[in-house]
Scaffold this active site. Structure first.
Site, PDB file in Angstrom:
ATOM      1  N   HIS A 156       8.925   7.641   0.039  1.00 11.51           N
ATOM      2  CA  HIS A 156       9.793   8.345   0.992  1.00 11.51           C
ATOM      3  C   HIS A 156       9.316   7.840   2.350  1.00 11.51           C
ATOM      4  O   HIS A 156       8.119   7.978   2.676  1.00 11.51           O
ATOM      5  CB  HIS A 156       9.598   9.860   0.834  1.00 11.51           C
ATOM      6  CG  HIS A 156      10.411  10.716   1.767  1.00 11.51           C
ATOM      7  ND1 HIS A 156      11.216  11.765   1.321  1.00 11.51           N
ATOM      8  CD2 HIS A 156      10.529  10.707   3.112  1.00 11.51           C
ATOM      9  CE1 HIS A 156      11.795  12.352   2.349  1.00 11.51           C
ATOM     10  NE2 HIS A 156      11.393  11.728   3.458  1.00 11.51           N
ATOM     11  N   HIS A 189       7.823   6.954   5.636  1.00 10.72           N
ATOM     12  CA  HIS A 189       6.910   7.721   6.487  1.00 10.72           C
ATOM     13  C   HIS A 189       6.141   6.788   7.399  1.00 10.72           C
ATOM     14  O   HIS A 189       5.903   5.627   7.059  1.00 10.72           O
ATOM     15  CB  HIS A 189       5.952   8.576   5.652  1.00 10.72           C
ATOM     16  CG  HIS A 189       5.148   7.803   4.650  1.00 10.72           C
ATOM     17  ND1 HIS A 189       5.671   7.398   3.443  1.00 10.72           N
ATOM     18  CD2 HIS A 189       3.881   7.333   4.677  1.00 10.72           C
ATOM     19  CE1 HIS A 189       4.749   6.728   2.766  1.00 10.72           C
ATOM     20  NE2 HIS A 189       3.652   6.667   3.491  1.00 10.72           N
ATOM     21  N   HIS A 221       2.605   6.549   9.547  1.00 11.57           N
ATOM     22  CA  HIS A 221       1.266   7.086   9.783  1.00 11.57           C
ATOM     23  C   HIS A 221       0.983   7.011  11.286  1.00 11.57           C
ATOM     24  O   HIS A 221       1.164   5.939  11.890  1.00 11.57           O
ATOM     25  CB  HIS A 221       0.209   6.238   9.072  1.00 11.57           C
ATOM     26  CG  HIS A 221       0.363   6.156   7.587  1.00 11.57           C
ATOM     27  ND1 HIS A 221      -0.431   6.887   6.725  1.00 11.57           N
ATOM     28  CD2 HIS A 221       1.187   5.430   6.794  1.00 11.57           C
ATOM     29  CE1 HIS A 221      -0.096   6.589   5.467  1.00 11.57           C
ATOM     30  NE2 HIS A 221       0.886   5.714   5.481  1.00 11.57           N
ATOM     31  N   GLY A 250       0.791  -1.226   0.000  1.00 15.33           N
ATOM     32  CA  GLY A 250       0.000   0.000   0.000  1.00 15.33           C
ATOM     33  C   GLY A 250       0.821   1.273   0.000  1.00 15.33           C
ATOM     34  O   GLY A 250       0.273   2.366   0.168  1.00 15.33           O
TER      35      GLY A 250
END
Ligand code: 5GP
Ligand code: ZN
Length: 110
Positions: free
Chosen positions: A95, A97, A99, A90
């Site tokens: 870059h 990251h 969530h 997904g």
């Protein structure tokens, strides 16, 4: 580099910032999947978890060191940290990251 999050770090694309220091930037996700949805990214470009090595893992450690501060600033105590690595997982922005999702009872991981 043609990277959306590098452009956000550089200020070329605006974002709603939540936290910033020399190593890390956190900003609200443009399409929130929960009442609180913040992205926490290293300023340094790493494509994803696949790019983490012993020589740059201090950056990832720093991300996790600041997450409790960011959560406090957001006023949340219970939250989920998710990172997608690779298209099949997904990942749409390549870059690294993390969530931060909060603000409702979060369902099981799918
Ligand atoms: P991924 O799908 O790669 O794990 O997460 C990328 C996230 O970036 C998605 O949740 C998406 O909504 C968010 N996103 C994509 N473009 C932008 C943008 O221009 N600004 C912000 N703040 N978030 C974005
Ligand atoms: Zn980047």
């Amino acid at each position: 580099m043609d990277c959306l999050f590098c452009k956000i770090v550089a200020g070329e694309i605006p974002s709603r910032k939540v936290y910033e220091d020399d190593v890390v930037l956190a900003f609200y996700d443009i399409e929130p999947k929960a009442p609180v949805h913040v992205l926490i990214i290293p300023k340094q470009h790493l494509a994803g978890v696949r790019d983490v090595t012993p020589s740059n893992s201090d950056v990832v450690a720093h991300v996790f060191e600041v997450i409790p501060t960011i959560a406090r600033e957001l006023g949340v105590t219970d939250y989920r940290i998710v990172t997608n690595n690779g298209v099949d997982a997904g990942q749409t922005v390549h870059h690294l990251h993390f969530h931060l999702l909060a603000g409702r009872v979060l369902g099981e991981m799918g």
